[in-house]
Design an enzyme around this catalytic site. Structure first.
Site, PDB file in Angstrom:
ATOM      1  N   HIS A  20     -10.943  -2.401  -0.496  1.00 25.11           N
ATOM      2  CA  HIS A  20     -10.900  -2.912   0.885  1.00 25.11           C
ATOM      3  C   HIS A  20     -12.149  -2.558   1.689  1.00 25.11           C
ATOM      4  O   HIS A  20     -12.221  -2.888   2.872  1.00 25.11           O
ATOM      5  CB  HIS A  20      -9.661  -2.373   1.613  1.00 25.11           C
ATOM      6  CG  HIS A  20      -8.399  -3.097   1.255  1.00 25.11           C
ATOM      7  ND1 HIS A  20      -8.034  -4.287   1.846  1.00 25.11           N
ATOM      8  CD2 HIS A  20      -7.433  -2.801   0.354  1.00 25.11           C
ATOM      9  CE1 HIS A  20      -6.881  -4.690   1.339  1.00 25.11           C
ATOM     10  NE2 HIS A  20      -6.494  -3.811   0.424  1.00 25.11           N
TER      11      HIS A  20
ATOM     12  N   LYS B 108     -10.846  -9.659  -2.803  1.00 27.49           N
ATOM     13  CA  LYS B 108     -10.648  -9.469  -1.356  1.00 27.49           C
ATOM     14  C   LYS B 108     -11.801 -10.108  -0.594  1.00 27.49           C
ATOM     15  O   LYS B 108     -11.887 -11.325  -0.543  1.00 27.49           O
ATOM     16  CB  LYS B 108     -10.401  -8.005  -1.063  1.00 27.49           C
ATOM     17  CG  LYS B 108      -9.008  -7.644  -1.597  1.00 27.49           C
ATOM     18  CD  LYS B 108      -8.603  -6.213  -1.544  1.00 27.49           C
ATOM     19  CE  LYS B 108      -7.175  -6.102  -2.067  1.00 27.49           C
ATOM     20  NZ  LYS B 108      -6.951  -4.924  -2.887  1.00 27.49           N
TER      21      LYS B 108
ATOM     22  N   SER C 112      -5.262   0.665   2.603  1.00 24.50           N
ATOM     23  CA  SER C 112      -4.910  -0.667   3.100  1.00 24.50           C
ATOM     24  C   SER C 112      -3.721  -0.678   4.051  1.00 24.50           C
ATOM     25  O   SER C 112      -3.502  -1.653   4.746  1.00 24.50           O
ATOM     26  CB  SER C 112      -4.626  -1.593   1.924  1.00 24.50           C
ATOM     27  OG  SER C 112      -3.544  -1.092   1.177  1.00 24.50           O
TER      28      SER C 112
HETATM   29  C1  LIG Z   1      -6.160  -4.700  -4.061  1.00 23.74           C
HETATM   30  C2  LIG Z   1      -6.507  -3.435  -4.668  1.00 23.74           C
HETATM   31  C3  LIG Z   1      -6.660  -3.329  -6.053  1.00 23.74           C
HETATM   32  C4  LIG Z   1      -6.362  -4.480  -6.984  1.00 23.74           C
HETATM   33  O1  LIG Z   1      -7.361  -5.438  -6.960  1.00 23.74           O
HETATM   34  P1  LIG Z   1      -7.137  -6.807  -7.763  1.00 23.74           P
HETATM   35  O2  LIG Z   1      -8.501  -7.287  -8.060  1.00 23.74           O
HETATM   36  O3  LIG Z   1      -6.379  -7.712  -6.846  1.00 23.74           O
HETATM   37  O4  LIG Z   1      -6.370  -6.469  -8.987  1.00 23.74           O
HETATM   38  C5  LIG Z   1      -7.063  -2.116  -6.571  1.00 23.74           C
HETATM   39  N1  LIG Z   1      -7.282  -1.045  -5.773  1.00 23.74           N
HETATM   40  C6  LIG Z   1      -7.126  -1.108  -4.430  1.00 23.74           C
HETATM   41  C7  LIG Z   1      -7.416   0.090  -3.604  1.00 23.74           C
HETATM   42  C8  LIG Z   1      -6.732  -2.303  -3.840  1.00 23.74           C
HETATM   43  O5  LIG Z   1      -6.570  -2.360  -2.524  1.00 23.74           O
END
Ligand SMILES: *Cc1c(COP(=O)(O)O)cnc(C)c1O
Length: 394
Positions: free
Chosen positions: A210, A241, A182
């Site tokens: 992502h 997301k 990210s």
């Molecule tokens: C955002 C993210 C998470 C966490 O996801 P949530 O559902 O917001 O807890 C886990 N792993 C990665 C790679 C992320 O980018």
């Protein structure tokens, strides 16, 4: 007066002095191309709402209808009395969407990692982890008690090297990588990682938080992008997301999913995702399966933005996705740049050490399908203006 909590004041001061204190902005509007932030209307380039689903009328409607039928809360953990038919429907739909054998949902992507990794490996086992993996992978790995061995970011030959160095030193082995990283918007050569994992009889896990809704056919994720269905043992994902809601998912090999139903601790000891979350997520899967329009729009917006930024003379790093880092180097410059953009009506985060390595500070621009051409135009003008002010471009 007791002094036992004074250490917190000191630590908070340290954070403030080193510029690491989080000031949290407050939104007064739903997620979308535009936001009201601390009372000011600004163009939004900060959220992970890639497809604009966080405030999509279909999702809102689905949540309302489900609440009329099922109420709000699940009432219990999944294994006691918290599994409703919509939870099972979502899992079935996700397995089908991802073109894998089975899927299980968790409360978030974070808990999905905390549940999955310790179920797969423990003491005496070894995790081979990309050095830039997400915090929730790091925490899940630590929780497992397995030995953690890092390999160079997205580098298959480094992975191969550390595997050889550790041959015979562990019982089970697990390779873990983020799908899309990210901070840079890049992704690893997953086909090569699959081959290496196969050669060494290691399990392979990808956290595609992502990548889902972004990569692959109609947003089916990185495994679909590389056409590696059923070759990656387990895919972790999030509904927070591109899917626009909240919740975690683990999809892949049926045996692993069955094991997680027995041994995934946040599944066993924390209650199920709420009714409106589940229903809204099913509605987002409906939308993604019906049409690739939103995913296509996301990519065309990203292409426009990245090309124009390059023409202006900005360095957009090694992005391969709609995540666009604007490389500035100095952390203070990045913070000032972000502050000036905000004054110009553009909300985009500055990222510096320790979120990214020293000297690689940047503004991270999160492109969304909801941005109109006018929105992109306006943001490009703001970047051009501020970029010249700070002599980043000429
Ligand atoms: C955002 C993210 C998470 C966490 O996801 P949530 O559902 O917001 O807890 C886990 N792993 C990665 C790679 C992320 O980018």
């Amino acid at each position: 007066m007791s002094t036992k909590l004074n250490w917190i004041d000191e630590e908070l001061e340290n954070l403030k002095d080193s510029g690491l204190y989080n000031k949290i902005r407050t939104l007064g509007s739903p997620q979308g191309a535009w936001l009201v932030v601390d009372g000011k209307r600004v163009l939004n380039f900060c959220s992970n709402n890639y497809l604009g689903l966080a405030n999509h009328p279909h999702l809102v409607q689905a949540a309302k209808e489900a609440m009329d039928k099922f109420g709000v809360g699940p009432g219990a953990v999944r294994t006691i009395a918290g599994t409703m038919d919509i939870h099972l429907e979502l899992e079935k739909r996700m397995a089908k969407f991802k073109r894998v054998e089975d899927a299980i949902t968790f409360q978030s992507g974070f808990t999905a990692n905390l549940g999955t990794i310790p179920a797969l490996v423990g003491k005496g086992d070894m995790i081979f982890s990309d050095e830039l993996n997400h915090a929730s992978i790091i925490d899940g790995s630590r929780l497992s008690g397995a030995t953690i061995t890092r390999y160079e970011h997205a580098n298959p030959s480094s992975l191969e090297t550390v595997i050889r160095q550790n041959e015979g030193n562990y019982r089970r082995g697990l390779v873990i990588t983020d799908g899309v990283f990210s901070m840079d918007g890049d992704f690893p050569p997953l086909d090569k990682l699959v081959q290496i994992a196969k050669d060494h009889n290691l399990m392979l896990m990808v956290d595609d938080a992502h990548g889902e809704g972004v990569l692959g056919e109609g947003g089916r994720g990185i495994v679909d992008h590389f056409k590696l269905h059923n070759q990656v043992d387990v895919e972790v994902g999030t509904f927070s997301k591109a899917f626009g809601v909240m919740g975690g998912v683990v999809a892949g090999n049926a045996k692993i999913i069955e094991w997680l139903r027995q041994r995934g601790r946040p599944f066993l000891f924390s209650s199920a995702v709420t009714v409106p979350d589940v229903a809204a997520t099913i509605a987002s899967v409906d939308l993604l399966e019906e049409s690739t329009e939103l995913v296509d729009k996301l990519w065309s917006n990203a292409d426009i933005f990245k090309n124009e930024m390059k023409k202006l003379g900005f360095d957009t790093g090694k992005t391969m996705t709609p995540i666009t880092p604007v490389m500035l180097g100095d952390a203070k410059l990045a913070r000032e740049f972000s502050r000036r953009l905000y004054e110009e009506g553009v909300f985009a985060m500055a990222l510096g050490f320790p979120t990214v390595p020293r000297g690689l500070a940047r503004i991270r621009v999160m492109i969304s399908a909801t941005h109109s051409e006018d929105d992109l135009d306006q943001s490009l003008k703001a970047f051009a203006k501020v970029g010249k002010e700070f002599n980043v471009i000429s």
